[in-house]
Every structure is written in structure tokens, then in C-alpha cells.
Design a protein around this motif. Structure first.
Motif, PDB file in Angstrom:
ATOM      1  N   UNK A  15      -6.713  -4.672  11.367  1.00  0.00           N
ATOM      2  CA  UNK A  15      -6.174  -5.205  10.118  1.00  0.00           C
ATOM      3  C   UNK A  15      -6.598  -4.347   8.941  1.00  0.00           C
ATOM      4  N   UNK A  16      -7.736  -3.697   9.058  1.00  0.00           N
ATOM      5  CA  UNK A  16      -8.271  -2.843   7.997  1.00  0.00           C
ATOM      6  C   UNK A  16      -8.445  -1.453   8.591  1.00  0.00           C
ATOM      7  N   UNK A  17      -7.766  -0.466   8.033  1.00  0.00           N
ATOM      8  CA  UNK A  17      -7.730   0.859   8.630  1.00  0.00           C
ATOM      9  C   UNK A  17      -8.742   1.805   7.983  1.00  0.00           C
ATOM     10  N   UNK A  18      -9.920   1.315   7.766  1.00  0.00           N
ATOM     11  CA  UNK A  18     -11.031   2.115   7.258  1.00  0.00           C
ATOM     12  C   UNK A  18     -12.330   1.386   7.623  1.00  0.00           C
ATOM     13  N   UNK A  45      -1.070   1.583   2.223  1.00  0.00           N
ATOM     14  CA  UNK A  45      -1.522   0.190   2.294  1.00  0.00           C
ATOM     15  C   UNK A  45      -1.794  -0.294   3.705  1.00  0.00           C
ATOM     16  N   UNK A  46      -1.474   0.514   4.739  1.00  0.00           N
ATOM     17  CA  UNK A  46      -1.780   0.128   6.103  1.00  0.00           C
ATOM     18  C   UNK A  46      -1.167  -1.208   6.481  1.00  0.00           C
ATOM     19  N   UNK A  70       4.983   0.530  11.987  1.00  0.00           N
ATOM     20  CA  UNK A  70       4.232  -0.541  12.626  1.00  0.00           C
ATOM     21  C   UNK A  70       3.334  -1.252  11.632  1.00  0.00           C
ATOM     22  N   UNK A  71       2.551  -0.503  10.884  1.00  0.00           N
ATOM     23  CA  UNK A  71       1.603  -1.122   9.954  1.00  0.00           C
ATOM     24  C   UNK A  71       2.335  -1.885   8.854  1.00  0.00           C
ATOM     25  N   UNK A  72       3.455  -1.335   8.384  1.00  0.00           N
ATOM     26  CA  UNK A  72       4.220  -2.026   7.348  1.00  0.00           C
ATOM     27  C   UNK A  72       4.740  -3.361   7.859  1.00  0.00           C
ATOM     28  N   UNK A 112      -6.832   7.288   1.774  1.00  0.00           N
ATOM     29  CA  UNK A 112      -5.699   8.172   2.088  1.00  0.00           C
ATOM     30  C   UNK A 112      -5.476   9.191   0.979  1.00  0.00           C
ATOM     31  N   UNK A 113      -6.562   9.779   0.459  1.00  0.00           N
ATOM     32  CA  UNK A 113      -6.412  10.682  -0.686  1.00  0.00           C
ATOM     33  C   UNK A 113      -5.696  11.983  -0.333  1.00  0.00           C
TER      34      UNK A 113
END
Length: 248
Positions: A15-18, A45-46, A70-72, A112-113
Motif C-alpha cells: 500500500x505504501x511504496x517506500x 502517488x503509487x 496497477x497502482x492507480x 520519486x524525485x
């Protein structure tokens, strides 16, 4: 348009990609003292957890942009699940160069810089969507301790030691770009473990279900090596945090 398929596989259960836990994400939302109806733009926004939970907990309105189909879709499902689909919108698209049609109170790029070619370019991009007196959020790695060699840096999935700063150096970068650092929430070791280790079970289950897939060899190689790589390199060397900035 999509991210490389391997990321859609390895992080499909995230759910959180970091390296943030749900508690850290909640801490960040509270620390920013978000007012109801604040407009938030999230580039990269993952799966939408930040916007969805902040809409639920703080009454913000948000727009997220992400290249992963998928993430969207997962983000839209999460908005429905939390009852905030009327408050958040998720766009499948390239966040690089995206500027909000209406100025926002918070403009974020959390992890995602690369969309702006690095920290400076991403901050400049976010500033284009920001209303006067608004806040920029940047999620970025930093060295907890400098690797002794570039080989160790590559073990942390950096290109070289110079890719990241120690924390004071990262904060100095923000200052030199003309911003005050007004808040920060840093990941801890548990957050790193949750981010990395959750991939391993996902990969194993995917391999069991898809042994003949063309990606199976790459996924098998990652599952074989990633636990030791993480334990050897990332846990001791790499930090990560979200930094809140306001222009001076």
C-alpha cells in the motif's frame, strides 16, 4: 504507459511504496497540521495511501498522478474502501512535467524525485503547482553513514556514493535552493524491513503461481539475492525521509 513490469509484480501487495509504515504516514499527516479542504497534489502517488488516509483523517482533497496502471487502480479501490472517492482523484499518467490546473496547498513527490531529474528539478516542478505560502513535500534517501566504496553504494541500489547526501547535506541542499525545512519524518529500520521484506513473500507467491512466465527468471534471481543484499547494505547505510519545505 506503465512502469517496468517487475515493479508491478514485486510491489503489487504494497500500500505504501517506500520505507514508511502506516504509523509514519499518519505521523507525517499530523505533523503538517493539515486543514480540512487543503488541496494536495501527489506526483508519483503509487497506490494512493497517503492521499486516501489523509482525506479520511484530515479532510483534504487530493489528486495523485502515477505511471503504473496497477497502482492507480489500487488507489481508486482504496479510495472506495475508505469512503473518500469524492475527495481524491487518481490519474494514470506521467508525473514528470505535471502541473496542477488549480494551485494547491501541498505539492508532494514522495520517493520519486527522478521525475524532475533529481531533488532540485522536482522541487522546481512542484513549485509550479503551489499556491503562495504552500508547502512542498519531498521524500528522498540519504546516507546514514557514507559507504566506504561505490560497490557498497551500488549494494544500496545507488549508482555511486555521490548519488545521496548524509542527512545534514540533504538539509543543506534544501536551504541552498531557497527553502526552509519546516518538518521532517524519517523512516526507521522497521519501515525499511516492511518495504523490502514484503516483496519477498509477494515474489515467492507469484513464482509459485507463474512458473512459466517470461519474467520468472528475473523474479527468481531477485528473490534469491534480495534478502542478503538488504541485510548487508541497505539496513546499515541508507536512510529515507519526507521533508516539508516552504520557500523563503
Amino acid at each position: 504507459m506503465d512502469i517496468p513490469r517487475i515493479f508491478n509484480v514485486t510491489e503489487s501487495a504494497h500500500r505504501i511504496h517506500n520505507p514508511f509504515t502506516a504509523d509514519k504516514l499518519a505521523t507525517l499527516g499530523a505533523a503538517l497540521r493539515l486543514e480540512p479542504e487543503t488541496r494536495v497534489l501527489d506526483l508519483g502517488s503509487g497506490s494512493g495511501e497517503m492521499l486516501c488516509t489523509w482525506a479520511r483523517d484530515h479532510g483534504i482533497r487530493g489528486t495523485g498522478v502515477d505511471m503504473s496502471r496497477l497502482f492507480t487502480e489500487q488507489a481508486r479501490q482504496r479510495a472506495d474502501e475508505l469512503g473518500v472517492a469524492d475527495r481524491v482523484t487518481f490519474i494514470h499518467g506521467d508525473a514528470a512535467g505535471h502541473v496542477a490546473g488549480e494551485k494547491v496547498g501541498v505539492a508532494a513527490c514522495v520517493g520519486a524525485t527522478w521525475i524532475g531529474g533529481g531533488v532540485a528539478g522536482t522541487i522546481a516542478l512542484l513549485a509550479e503547482s503551489l499556491q503562495s505560502g504552500g508547502m512542498i513535500l519531498v521524500g528522498e534517501p540519504y546516507w546514514i553513514r557514507l559507504p566506504a566504496t561505490d560497490e557498497i553504494a551500488r549494494g544500496c541500489l545507488a549508482g555511486s556514493i555521490s548519488d545521496f547526501h548524509l542527512l545534514p547535506g540533504l538539509l543543506a541542499t534544501f536551504r541552498n535552493l531557497g527553502y526552509d525545512v519546516v518538518e521532517m519524518v524519517l523512516a526507521d529500520q522497521d519501515g525499511w524491513d516492511r518495504y523490502e521484506a514484503a516483496k519477498w513473500l509477494t515474489m515467492r507467491r507469484w513464482l509459485d503461481a507463474n512458473p512459466d512466465d517470461e519474467l520468472a527468471g528475473d523474479i527468481r534471481a531477485k528473490l534469491t539475492t534480495e534478502p542478503e543484499r538488504h541485510a548487508t547494505y541497505t539496513r546499515d547505510h541508507l536512510g529515507w525521509g519526507v521533508f516539508a519545505l516552504m520557500a523563503r
